[in-house]
Every structure is written in structure tokens, then in C-alpha cells.
Design a protein around this motif. Structure first.
Motif, PDB file in Angstrom:
ATOM      1  N   LEU A  16     -10.037 -21.468   0.047  1.00  0.00           N
ATOM      2  CA  LEU A  16      -9.332 -20.516   0.899  1.00  0.00           C
ATOM      3  C   LEU A  16     -10.258 -19.472   1.511  1.00  0.00           C
ATOM      4  O   LEU A  16     -10.045 -19.029   2.639  1.00  0.00           O
ATOM      5  N   GLY A  17     -11.295 -19.087   0.767  1.00  0.00           N
ATOM      6  CA  GLY A  17     -12.191 -18.052   1.264  1.00  0.00           C
ATOM      7  C   GLY A  17     -13.212 -18.557   2.261  1.00  0.00           C
ATOM      8  O   GLY A  17     -13.661 -17.800   3.133  1.00  0.00           O
ATOM      9  N   ASN A  18     -13.588 -19.835   2.149  1.00  0.00           N
ATOM     10  CA  ASN A  18     -14.616 -20.363   3.054  1.00  0.00           C
ATOM     11  C   ASN A  18     -14.142 -21.575   3.839  1.00  0.00           C
ATOM     12  O   ASN A  18     -14.172 -21.576   5.068  1.00  0.00           O
ATOM     13  N   LEU A  19     -13.708 -22.612   3.138  1.00  0.00           N
ATOM     14  CA  LEU A  19     -13.435 -23.874   3.823  1.00  0.00           C
ATOM     15  C   LEU A  19     -12.315 -23.739   4.850  1.00  0.00           C
ATOM     16  O   LEU A  19     -12.402 -24.312   5.952  1.00  0.00           O
ATOM     17  N   MET A  42     -27.836 -12.933 -11.384  1.00  0.00           N
ATOM     18  CA  MET A  42     -27.084 -13.333 -10.192  1.00  0.00           C
ATOM     19  C   MET A  42     -25.592 -13.102 -10.392  1.00  0.00           C
ATOM     20  O   MET A  42     -25.042 -13.391 -11.456  1.00  0.00           O
ATOM     21  N   ASP A  43     -24.940 -12.577  -9.356  1.00  0.00           N
ATOM     22  CA  ASP A  43     -23.500 -12.383  -9.374  1.00  0.00           C
ATOM     23  C   ASP A  43     -22.828 -13.603  -8.744  1.00  0.00           C
ATOM     24  O   ASP A  43     -22.903 -13.800  -7.542  1.00  0.00           O
ATOM     25  N   THR A  44     -22.207 -14.403  -9.571  1.00  0.00           N
ATOM     26  CA  THR A  44     -21.536 -15.609  -9.075  1.00  0.00           C
ATOM     27  C   THR A  44     -20.021 -15.491  -9.203  1.00  0.00           C
ATOM     28  O   THR A  44     -19.322 -16.502  -9.212  1.00  0.00           O
ATOM     29  N   SER A  45     -19.520 -14.256  -9.288  1.00  0.00           N
ATOM     30  CA  SER A  45     -18.078 -14.066  -9.484  1.00  0.00           C
ATOM     31  C   SER A  45     -17.250 -14.586  -8.312  1.00  0.00           C
ATOM     32  O   SER A  45     -16.089 -14.977  -8.491  1.00  0.00           O
ATOM     33  N   ALA A  46     -17.831 -14.581  -7.114  1.00  0.00           N
ATOM     34  CA  ALA A  46     -17.089 -15.074  -5.946  1.00  0.00           C
ATOM     35  C   ALA A  46     -17.030 -16.595  -5.896  1.00  0.00           C
ATOM     36  O   ALA A  46     -16.243 -17.160  -5.131  1.00  0.00           O
ATOM     37  N   CYS A  74     -18.805 -18.059  -0.291  1.00  0.00           N
ATOM     38  CA  CYS A  74     -17.431 -17.782  -0.709  1.00  0.00           C
ATOM     39  C   CYS A  74     -17.061 -16.310  -0.489  1.00  0.00           C
ATOM     40  O   CYS A  74     -15.872 -15.984  -0.376  1.00  0.00           O
ATOM     41  N   ALA A  75     -18.050 -15.437  -0.443  1.00  0.00           N
ATOM     42  CA  ALA A  75     -17.800 -14.003  -0.298  1.00  0.00           C
ATOM     43  C   ALA A  75     -17.683 -13.559   1.164  1.00  0.00           C
ATOM     44  O   ALA A  75     -17.428 -12.385   1.425  1.00  0.00           O
ATOM     45  N   LEU A  76     -17.853 -14.468   2.101  1.00  0.00           N
ATOM     46  CA  LEU A  76     -17.743 -14.100   3.512  1.00  0.00           C
ATOM     47  C   LEU A  76     -16.329 -13.621   3.840  1.00  0.00           C
ATOM     48  O   LEU A  76     -15.355 -14.246   3.417  1.00  0.00           O
ATOM     49  N   PRO A  77     -16.187 -12.559   4.603  1.00  0.00           N
ATOM     50  CA  PRO A  77     -14.854 -12.179   5.085  1.00  0.00           C
ATOM     51  C   PRO A  77     -14.266 -13.295   5.940  1.00  0.00           C
ATOM     52  O   PRO A  77     -15.003 -14.023   6.623  1.00  0.00           O
ATOM     53  N   PHE A  78     -12.938 -13.413   5.907  1.00  0.00           N
ATOM     54  CA  PHE A  78     -12.256 -14.505   6.613  1.00  0.00           C
ATOM     55  C   PHE A  78     -12.667 -14.572   8.082  1.00  0.00           C
ATOM     56  O   PHE A  78     -13.006 -15.644   8.598  1.00  0.00           O
ATOM     57  N   GLN A  79     -12.637 -13.420   8.760  1.00  0.00           N
ATOM     58  CA  GLN A  79     -12.927 -13.418  10.191  1.00  0.00           C
ATOM     59  C   GLN A  79     -14.383 -13.785  10.475  1.00  0.00           C
ATOM     60  O   GLN A  79     -14.683 -14.434  11.476  1.00  0.00           O
ATOM     61  N   ASN A  80     -15.290 -13.386   9.579  1.00  0.00           N
ATOM     62  CA  ASN A  80     -16.691 -13.753   9.765  1.00  0.00           C
ATOM     63  C   ASN A  80     -16.875 -15.260   9.652  1.00  0.00           C
ATOM     64  O   ASN A  80     -17.564 -15.890  10.466  1.00  0.00           O
ATOM     65  N   LYS A 105     -26.228 -19.244  -6.131  1.00  0.00           N
ATOM     66  CA  LYS A 105     -26.329 -17.986  -5.380  1.00  0.00           C
ATOM     67  C   LYS A 105     -25.891 -18.173  -3.929  1.00  0.00           C
ATOM     68  O   LYS A 105     -25.128 -17.364  -3.385  1.00  0.00           O
ATOM     69  N   MET A 106     -26.375 -19.242  -3.294  1.00  0.00           N
ATOM     70  CA  MET A 106     -26.020 -19.484  -1.899  1.00  0.00           C
ATOM     71  C   MET A 106     -24.532 -19.816  -1.771  1.00  0.00           C
ATOM     72  O   MET A 106     -23.858 -19.355  -0.843  1.00  0.00           O
TER      73      MET A 106
END
Length: 275
Positions: A241-244, A229-233, A148-154, A142-143
């Protein structure tokens, strides 16, 4: 005897220490980098285990903020190589004590080694029973999915603030002359970044990879599904690419900002004035 070094002394000390880091052999950097990645990952495993059964967000943040700083404390005391802290090598570069190529070589080797150390701990936790306690595996997924779902700029801005605090922690630890002072100096800035929910690339190498690995274990994946739990992201693309990627960029910029500030205030023009 003074119990601490002045900020100017700390800046000068790091300029020398950072330059020495760029001259270390590849073997030393890789071994010390794996160690640092593993130590940060163990701190992440400890915080996940401490809070997975708690539902109140403020309590989760507070407990994590109190525990996680000991991971960096171990890195500092053991002399390990951590990519985020090594962003301070910019001080050495600006002070003309190392080359750009030497700094980038250090960053590349240490980053990869930190990743390897984090993956080793994540695999140990996901595949050898550490996550079998209650819903720990589901919480880990979940965490990781939320990161991974954070917007790039955030992710980028949260990474900037995070590493500004991490680099301040490294510098504050260098201001002390004894181990207790070094640990205390490092503790509060790391506590602050965890409490605020800022993003650290090496910590996320563990948090997200542990979630991805847990997702491949059928029993853990079924538990997450049962809990709704939604783990699709939570995908490899979302991780890299979405987080790291944005978090790493933010971490570099935050570290560079602190490094430039310390150099500009305490070291710029020092050599010319001494002539």
C-alpha cells in the motif's frame, strides 16, 4: 535501406503489436510475464551487488544507472511481457485495434506474472546465499525500507516519470531495425530513470520483496540491527500500500500519457485521411 523507422511508423507498428499482445493466450502471457519479472529482478540483484559497499550516493546512482538498463534490454530482445511497457497498449486501444477488456486482461495477467518472476528471484537471493557477501543483505533491507517510507504522492509522481521514460525506451527500441540499435534505443531512457531515482513497480517487486525476505533471516536481521539501520517501514503493508499501489498508479498514468501523445500526433485521423 533506412537504419530506423520514423516516429509515425513506430506508432503504427506498436498499435499493431499492442493489439497482438491482447490476443495472446493466458499461458503465453503468464510465461513471458514471469520471464520479464525475473529479468528485471536479475538486473536489480546485479545493481544491489555492485553498489552495496559504496557510501557515496552519486556513485551508487551512476553505477546503477549504467547497469540496470540491460534488464529491460533482455526483456526486449527475448520478447518477454513487461507490465510497464504494456501500458503502451493504450495506443492500440485509441487506434481501435483492440478492446478495453483485452487490454485490461493483458495488464492483469502480466502484472501478476511479473510479480511472480520477481518473487522467485528475490527468494533465490535471500534464502540461498546470494546476500551473504559482506553487508549486501543489510543494504537490500535499507533500500527497501526507504522505498516503503516514500510519501504516497511522491511515489506516484516518481512512478509517472519512470514509466514515461520506460515507454519511450520501448518505442525508441522499436525505431531500430537491428538488435544493437534496439538495445541502444532502450538504454538511455532507462539510464535516466534510474539516475533520477524514479520508481518502477516491477523493479520494486524485487527490491522490496528481497528486503522483506532478508528481514526474515535472523543473521541478516541481526546485521541490520548491529549497523543501526531503521527497517521499521519495511512491512508487507508498507510494500503493497505504501509503495506498490502509488507507484503502479503513477506508472500507468505515465505510460498512458506517452501512448496518448504518440497516438494524437501520429495516428489520430490517419484512417480518415487515407479514405
Amino acid at each position: 535501406m533506412d537504419l530506423s523507422f520514423s516516429p509515425a511508423e513506430v506508432a503504427a507498428k506498436y498499435a499493431q503489436a499492442g493489439a497482438a499482445k491482447t490476443r495472446r493466450s493466458a499461458g503465453q502471457l503468464l510465461v513471458l510475464g514471469v520471464l520479464a519479472g525475473a529479468l528485471i529482478a536479475l538486473g536489480g540483484a546485479a545493481t544491489n551487488t555492485a553498489v552495496f559497499g559504496i557510501s557515496e550516493p552519486w556513485s551508487i546512482k551512476l553505477i546503477c544507472a549504467l547497469l540496470f538498463p540491460f534488464g529491460l534490454g533482455m526483456v526486449i530482445v527475448m520478447g518477454a511481457e513487461l507490465f510497464t511497457g504494456n501500458c503502451l497498449i493504450v495506443i492500440s486501444l485509441l487506434d481501435r485495434q483492440c478492446t478495453l477488456a483485452g487490454m485490461l486482461r493483458n495488464w492483469a495477467l502480466v502484472y501478476l506474472a511479473n510479480f511472480a518472476g520477481s518473487l522467485l528471484v528475490a527468494a533465490g537471493c535471500a534464502y540461498f546465499g546470494q546476500m551473504e557477501l559482506g553487508s549486501l543483505a543489510a543494504y537490500t533491507m535499507k533500500m527497501a525500507a526507504a522505498k516503503c517510507a516514500l510519501p504516497f504522492q511522491n511515489a506516484l509522481v516518481l512512478g509517472f516519470f519512470c514509466n514515461a521514460l520506460v515507454c519511450l525506451a520501448v518505442l525508441m527500441s522499436m525505431s531500430a531495425r537491428d538488435s544493437a540499435g534496439k538495445l541502444l534505443g532502450a538504454y538511455l531512457p532507462i539510464c535516466f530513470f534510474v539516475l533520477c531515482g524514479f520508481e518502477h513497480c516491477v523493479a520494486n517487486m524485487f527490491y522490496i520483496s528481497a528486503g522483506l525476505m532478508a528481514k526474515t533471516v535472523p543473521a541478516y536481521a541481526q546485521l541490520a540491527h548491529t549497523l543501526g539501520m531503521d527497517t521499521s517501514a519495511l512491512t508487507l503493508r508498507g510494500f503493497l500500500l505504501g509503495n506498490l499501489l502509488p507507484v503502479t498508479i503513477g506508472n500507468i498514468l505515465g505510460g498512458m500519457a506517452v501512448a496518448w501523445l504518440m497516438w494524437f500526433v501520429h495516428l489520430k485521423g490517419r484512417k480518415a485521411a487515407a479514405v
